[in-house]
Write an enzyme that holds these catalytic residues in place. Structure first.
Site, PDB file in Angstrom:
ATOM      1  CB  CYS A 104      -0.888  -0.015   1.242  1.00 40.17           C
ATOM      2  SG  CYS A 104      -1.981   1.401   1.395  1.00 40.17           S
ATOM      3  CG  HIS A 146      -5.663  -2.295  -1.400  1.00 38.36           C
ATOM      4  ND1 HIS A 146      -4.694  -2.849  -0.588  1.00 38.36           N
ATOM      5  CD2 HIS A 146      -5.399  -0.957  -1.423  1.00 38.36           C
ATOM      6  CE1 HIS A 146      -3.889  -1.893  -0.145  1.00 38.36           C
ATOM      7  NE2 HIS A 146      -4.292  -0.738  -0.641  1.00 38.36           N
ATOM      8  CD  GLU A 147      -6.739   1.448  -4.112  1.00 32.42           C
ATOM      9  OE1 GLU A 147      -6.970   2.428  -3.365  1.00 32.42           O
ATOM     10  OE2 GLU A 147      -5.606   0.960  -4.229  1.00 32.42           O
ATOM     11  CG  HIS A 150      -7.308   2.562   1.029  1.00 31.58           C
ATOM     12  ND1 HIS A 150      -6.615   2.910   2.162  1.00 31.58           N
ATOM     13  CD2 HIS A 150      -6.424   1.939   0.224  1.00 31.58           C
ATOM     14  CE1 HIS A 150      -5.364   2.515   2.058  1.00 31.58           C
ATOM     15  NE2 HIS A 150      -5.215   1.919   0.884  1.00 31.58           N
TER      16      HIS A 150
END
Length: 179
Positions: A104, A146-147, A150
């Protein structure tokens, strides 16, 4: 042949938000204004992602509390996926679960084995407000999950457990970017 500009070519590289900043653990707000400021944010996200050699970047990673992310990421067949999603919703994360290395830009230089599904579908909008659906497999599916994490206030380190988590915690404590 039409020549399109490179995403982020005219953007501003913004400072990255690093692990420890509360903005990374706070869910982002939905975008309500699809105007020029949003287009500028998307351009800056691309510029920042490319400058830091990433494959994806969420708005809260540059200190912006809005549900937007960009990506330029290959899948496992080396097919390039390039785009952005505003107000994304992860509508499917399924298939096989794989433990794979994940890094990341908000934890520079570190990575840890993280479990992710090998298929993901994200629905949202473009910066002009058009509906978009993005399908990903393999590494690109990992990127999409993953995004979206976030923007929900989760970093991949939150998903790492056991021995891998203890090792990652030691690496974070020793990281030169930690204050």
């Amino acid at each position: 042949m039409r020549h399109r500009s490179i995403p982020g070519a005219h953007g501003r590289v913004r400072p990255l938000t690093l692990l420890g900043d509360t903005g990374l653990h706070t869910p982002c707000r939905d975008v309500t204004d699809f105007g020029p400021e949003l287009a500028g944010l998307v351009t800056d996200l691309f510029a920042t992602m490319y400058a830091n050699e990433g494959v994806g970047l969420a708005a809260n990673q540059i200190g912006v509390d809005q549900r937007v992310f960009v990506y330029d990421c290959p899948d496992d067949d080396e097919v390039r996926h390039l785009g952005h999603v505003v107000n994304p919703r992860l509508v499917a994360a399924d298939g096989l679960e794989f433990l794979g290395p994940e890094g990341c830009l908000s934890l520079p230089g570190l990575e840890a084995g993280t479990v992710r599904y090998d298929h993901a579908v994200v629905e949202g909008f473009t910066m002009t407000g058009e509906p978009v659906t993005v399908h990903g497999t393999g590494f690109f599916a990992r990127c999409l999950q993953h995004e979206c994490d976030h923007l929900d206030g989760t970093v991949y380190a939150d998903r790492v457990t056991g021995r891998r988590r203890r090792k990652l915690d030691r690496q974070v404590r020793r990281a030169p970017w930690r204050s």
